[in-house]
Design a protein around this motif. Structure first.
Motif, mmCIF file in Angstrom:
data_model
loop_
_atom_site.group_PDB
_atom_site.id
_atom_site.type_symbol
_atom_site.label_atom_id
_atom_site.label_comp_id
_atom_site.label_asym_id
_atom_site.label_seq_id
_atom_site.Cartn_x
_atom_site.Cartn_y
_atom_site.Cartn_z
ATOM 1 N N TRP A 268 0.828 -1.204 0.000
ATOM 2 C CA TRP A 268 0.000 0.000 0.000
ATOM 3 C C TRP A 268 0.865 1.258 0.000
ATOM 4 N N ALA A 269 1.942 1.226 0.793
ATOM 5 C CA ALA A 269 2.856 2.366 0.821
ATOM 6 C C ALA A 269 3.629 2.490 -0.496
ATOM 7 N N CYS A 270 4.004 1.372 -1.106
ATOM 8 C CA CYS A 270 4.702 1.414 -2.387
ATOM 9 C C CYS A 270 3.812 1.990 -3.481
ATOM 10 N N ALA A 271 2.495 1.783 -3.357
ATOM 11 C CA ALA A 271 1.541 2.315 -4.331
ATOM 12 C C ALA A 271 1.059 3.710 -3.962
ATOM 13 N N ASP A 272 1.732 4.376 -3.017
ATOM 14 C CA ASP A 272 1.398 5.745 -2.605
ATOM 15 C C ASP A 272 -0.011 5.848 -2.017
ATOM 16 N N GLY A 273 -0.518 4.750 -1.466
ATOM 17 C CA GLY A 273 -1.834 4.786 -0.834
ATOM 18 C C GLY A 273 -2.976 5.044 -1.786
ATOM 19 N N LEU A 274 -2.796 4.703 -3.072
ATOM 20 C CA LEU A 274 -3.824 4.979 -4.074
ATOM 21 C C LEU A 274 -4.854 3.863 -4.200
ATOM 22 N N VAL A 275 -4.705 2.787 -3.426
ATOM 23 C CA VAL A 275 -5.643 1.664 -3.494
ATOM 24 C C VAL A 275 -6.242 1.432 -2.111
ATOM 25 N N SER A 276 -7.319 0.662 -2.081
ATOM 26 C CA SER A 276 -7.991 0.363 -0.819
ATOM 27 C C SER A 276 -7.139 -0.590 0.001
ATOM 28 N N PHE A 277 -6.807 -0.183 1.233
ATOM 29 C CA PHE A 277 -5.988 -1.030 2.093
ATOM 30 C C PHE A 277 -6.724 -2.312 2.468
ATOM 31 N N ARG A 278 -8.034 -2.216 2.697
ATOM 32 C CA ARG A 278 -8.807 -3.398 3.083
ATOM 33 C C ARG A 278 -8.810 -4.433 1.961
ATOM 34 N N HIS A 279 -9.074 -3.976 0.764
ATOM 35 C CA HIS A 279 -9.056 -4.911 -0.364
ATOM 36 C C HIS A 279 -7.644 -5.442 -0.618
ATOM 37 N N LEU A 280 -6.641 -4.615 -0.361
ATOM 38 C CA LEU A 280 -5.266 -5.056 -0.548
ATOM 39 C C LEU A 280 -4.911 -6.161 0.433
ATOM 40 N N SER B 122 -1.641 2.620 -13.559
ATOM 41 C CA SER B 122 -1.184 2.238 -14.885
ATOM 42 C C SER B 122 -0.311 0.995 -14.778
ATOM 43 N N THR B 123 -0.126 0.331 -15.925
ATOM 44 C CA THR B 123 0.690 -0.889 -15.928
ATOM 45 C C THR B 123 2.102 -0.609 -15.450
ATOM 46 N N LEU B 124 2.682 0.516 -15.901
ATOM 47 C CA LEU B 124 4.042 0.870 -15.501
ATOM 48 C C LEU B 124 4.112 1.162 -14.012
ATOM 49 N N ARG B 125 3.124 1.884 -13.500
ATOM 50 C CA ARG B 125 3.136 2.233 -12.075
ATOM 51 C C ARG B 125 2.900 1.006 -11.202
ATOM 52 N N ALA B 126 2.001 0.134 -11.622
ATOM 53 C CA ALA B 126 1.732 -1.074 -10.840
ATOM 54 C C ALA B 126 2.964 -1.971 -10.798
ATOM 55 N N THR B 127 3.608 -2.137 -11.946
ATOM 56 C CA THR B 127 4.815 -2.963 -11.982
ATOM 57 C C THR B 127 5.917 -2.370 -11.120
ATOM 58 N N ALA B 128 6.073 -1.045 -11.171
ATOM 59 C CA ALA B 128 7.097 -0.383 -10.363
ATOM 60 C C ALA B 128 6.811 -0.555 -8.868
ATOM 61 N N ALA B 129 5.538 -0.482 -8.459
ATOM 62 C CA ALA B 129 5.190 -0.629 -7.047
ATOM 63 C C ALA B 129 5.531 -2.028 -6.549
#
Length: 791
Positions: free
Chosen positions: A543-555, A589-596
């Motif tokens: 979640w921190a690697c993704a800059d908190g842009l996704v739901s923590f509960r679902h994660l 994005s695909t690039l951002r998700a892969t980087a996270a």
């Protein structure tokens, strides 16, 4: 070429490409499979094989010793004479160019079974015939090299000889198995190996040299066209036989009369049947045309469809002749295609004319099945169709809808999506177009149509959006075309992998359950709780690697499904893919998700190594760590392999280029992410805590499992063992590290002095808490995520 007293000029090459000789390739594939089967069965069931043959021989071996000697002598003479009879037959039939292939196949087959570590071995008789006719002649039946040579030359020569001789000779060669049984002798495994090697060598030589089927019967084509009133003066090769037929342009003394001749060889027949069968297996039955069992029937169907569509005034060609030629070839001749291709004459034919022409076809219950722009021509403003290889008379609704979807793709690319959809709705109506647009998917639109359109994926997306806009539909439900969806295939593979990796654990279940009676369940409950908290730590790090842009509960929920995917795939590859897919579905994005995901894994590795160094130092030098240290030979081998890889990457230009263009940018990207992360202490701290919590949580779960069975090992030593086991899990080729992890953990605990009576059940309990329970829970969780479009 001279035919019936006339000289016919042939311009161009008639040679078929090596990679398109389907019959020869299939023969070689079957020979390879047979060879692998013989070798495998010989290694695995050799003794059972001999015992079975002896028991069968006692039943069918009814001949007396004298009779057996006579049978054996007669068959030995026949086997000895067989290659010379084949050679004489080739000479009598004047197959001079085949003599080289004959000799090459025989020599290669003999040499392949004669090469040993000490060079070329001479014949060594090893068949026990002490109670049979003891002659040198009889031993030819035993030598695998002689059998291999016979099989090789018979495979090479067979296609050039009559079918009757070929059948008799193959029967004679294969009779060595029943004859051995009848005379109460056992067939050596090496003899069957010789048969398999000979067939393989012969099939390989045939693939290189060719068969009579590759010789094009142009004289038969000339006579077939003459029978239809067309006199051929010359042939020009437009396209050699390959993925499609041999395409020729036939000229006549009349300068205004020309014909296009398509010649379909036996390789097209077998290749087409294989492709049709694959389509039947991959798609539903009503998605493809009926399977044609012969090339002649397929060509006749195409010619008849050209006649039927020509009666409507919509065919760009007219059939001239269909004929069966020698050596399995089939001729289809037609007039040259009329008009210009649609992609070069869009101004002459508006998009509405194209759709009206298709509507006329459908009104007569005819589907085209191949609506590429190259198969649609325009002559004097009239739209005409060609091809007809996939056309059907009395087409089903599914085939008609497929036509509409194909033409939507073609016309959207040639004109524009609004015009194409508007014309389609005007020709077929709103509901029909809306239903057919459900087939605007990669699975539904044939590959040949998609390949003919630049950026077919974007074209289909624009067409779907335009259909929704012009019909007012909220969404278009994609039609399920394949028998199994991609998700179903992936889930099936994962389930099979799960059964495979779970088998070693299942075999130890009885012993494990007998030890559970002595376990302290409070410690086990603590281990389960800690194991569950590790998913929260992993979710926090990602979640921190993704800059908190996704739901923590679902994660956090996804981490449970991640366990299932990571355990059922080698080295946890499935878990990484699932994490990336989840982030993409969450809006990254695909690039951002892969980087996270890459950033999380990088920090995880760094934290893991630092903790391993820290806890190994804390454990001290008192423990015996020899279980974890490979032997000196293995270390030297690893070092040599590493140095060899480094030297290869440095010296080979392509590898250096790959490092510079593929690896270096990704490494720089991860390094830049780490530098940026160091500038954000809070975010860095959360990622490090999450990574450390995952590692230490697993160690705490193992320590609780050890305590549950009365062990007294310290938490520091258990942490060292757990981290080494985790390292082996990521390197082991088995899914989830099954086998390697258990062995490493049990050996590690024993190295620190824990008795095996405690270490074995403790490790099994630990794996149940941290691996198998989450796996079985992760399966329904992953299905829930799929149903809610989160992965």
């Amino acid at each position: 070429m001279r035919v019936d007293g006339r000289d016919i000029t042939v311009t161009g090459s008639l040679l078929q490409p090596l990679t398109r000789r389907t019959n020869d390739i299939l023969r070689l594939a079957m020979a390879t499979l047979f060879l692998a089967t013989v070798i495998t069965s010989s290694l695995i069931t050799r003794y059972e094989w001999v015992a079975l043959e002896r028991s069968i021989s006692k039943i069918v071996g009814v001949l007396t010793p004298t009779q057996s000697n006579l049978v054996y002598l007669a068959y030995g003479i026949a086997i000895l004479a067989l290659p010379f009879v084949i050679l004489v037959s080739l000479i009598l039939s004047r197959q001079w160019k085949l003599l080289g292939a004959y000799a090459a196949a025989g020599l290669i087959a003999i040499l392949s079974l004669s090469i040993t570590g000490n060079g070329i071995a001479a014949p060594q008789w090893h068949f026990d015939l002490t109670d049979r006719l003891d002659t040198q002649l009889s031993q030819f039946l035993d030598d695998p090299r002689w059998i291999a040579m016979l099989a090789a030359v018979l495979t090479v020569s067979g296609p050039w000889l009559s079918r009757r001789l070929r059948r008799w000779w193959w029967t004679l060669l294969l009779a060595f198995v029943p004859i051995h049984l009848v005379v109460s002798a056992v067939v050596p495994a090496r003899t069957l190996l010789g048969l398999a090697v000979g067939w393989f060598v012969g099939a390989l030589v045939v693939l290189v040299v060719g068969t009579p089927a590759l010789e094009v019967p142009l004289d038969g084509a000339v006579r077939a066209l003459a029978h239809r009133g067309f006199t051929v003066s010359s042939f020009t090769v437009l396209r050699p036989a390959g993925a499609g037929p041999l395409l020729l342009n036939a000229a006549s003394p009349d300068p205004d009369a020309t014909a296009v001749v398509e010649l379909y060889g036996p390789n097209q027949r077998s290749g087409g049947a294989v492709r049709q069968l694959w389509s039947k297996l991959r798609l539903r039955a009503n998605e493809t045309a009926p399977l044609q069992t012969s090339m002649r029937r397929a060509v006749e169907h195409r010619a008849l469809m050209a006649i039927a569509i020509g009666d409507l005034g919509l065919a760009s060609t007219s059939t001239m002749s269909v004929a069966a030629l020698e050596r399995g070839w089939t001729l289809y001749a037609h007039n040259p295609k009329r008009g210009l291709p649609l992609d070069s004459s869009t101004d002459d034919a508006g998009v509405q004319k194209v759709w009206n022409a298709l509507r006329m076809l459908h009104d007569h219950q005819i589907s085209h099945g191949d609506l590429r722009s190259r198969e649609i021509t325009v002559e004097d403003g009239a739209v005409l169709f060609g091809g007809f290889g996939s056309a059907e008379y009395g087409a089903t609704d599914t085939q008609l809808q497929s036509d509409i979807a194909q033409l939507l793709v073609t016309t959207s690319a040639l004109y524009d999506a609004p015009s194409a959809v508007r014309a389609a709705i005007e020709a077929f109506g709103r509901e029909t177009v809306l239903t057919a647009s459900g087939r605007l998917t990669k699975a539904a639109v044939p590959g040949r149509v998609r390949d003919a359109v630049p950026d077919a994926k974007a074209v289909m997306a624009r067409a779907r959006d335009e259909v929704k806009h012009q019909t007012g539909a909220d969404q278009i439900q994609a039609e399920t075309i394949t028998r199994f969806t991609r998700n179903q295939v992936i889930q099936l593979v994962l389930l099979v992998a799960l059964v495979y990796v779970a088998y070693p654990f299942i075999s130890t279940v009885p012993t494990f359950f007998s030890e559970l009676g002595t376990a302290n369940w409070w410690w086990a409950l603590l281990g389960l709780t800690v194991s569950a908290l590790t998913y929260v730590g992993a979710a926090a790090a990602l979640w921190a690697c993704a800059d908190g842009l996704v739901s923590f509960r679902h994660l956090a929920i996804m981490q449970v499904a991640n366990t299932f995917a990571a355990t059922t795939t080698p080295a946890g590859v499935g878990g990484l893919a699932l994490s990336t897919r989840f982030l993409q579905k969450a809006g990254l994005s695909t690039l951002r998700a892969t980087a996270a995901v890459a950033l999380q894994q990088t920090v995880q590795v760094i934290v893991h190594v630092l903790l391993l160094i820290l806890f190994t130092t804390a454990a001290g030098a008192r423990a015996d760590l020899s279980h974890f240290v490979p032997s000196a030979t293995v270390l030297y081998l690893i070092a040599g392999l590493a140095l060899g890889l480094i030297g290869g990457f440095v010296s080979v230009p392509k590898l250096r280029h790959w490092l510079a263009t593929a690896v270096r940018p990704r490494l720089k990207e991860v390094t830049d992410d780490l530098v940026d992360l160091a500038k954000e202490p809070k975010r860095l701290g959360l990622i490090v805590l999450g990574a450390a919590g995952t590692t230490l949580g697993a160690a705490l779960a193992l320590w609780a499992s050890v305590e549950a069975f009365g062990g007294t090992t310290s938490f520091v030593t258990v942490t060292v063992v757990t981290m080494i086991g985790g390292t082996l899990a990521s390197a082991a080729p088995t899914p989830g590290g099954v086998g390697a992890v258990e062995a490493a953990l049990i050996g590690g605990l024993a190295a620190f002095g824990l008795p095996a009576a405690i270490a074995v059940p403790a490790v099994l309990l630990y794996r149940v808490l941290t691996c198998w329970l989450p796996v079985f829970v992760g399966w329904p969780v992953m299905r829930w995520l799929t149903q809610n479009d989160m992965i």
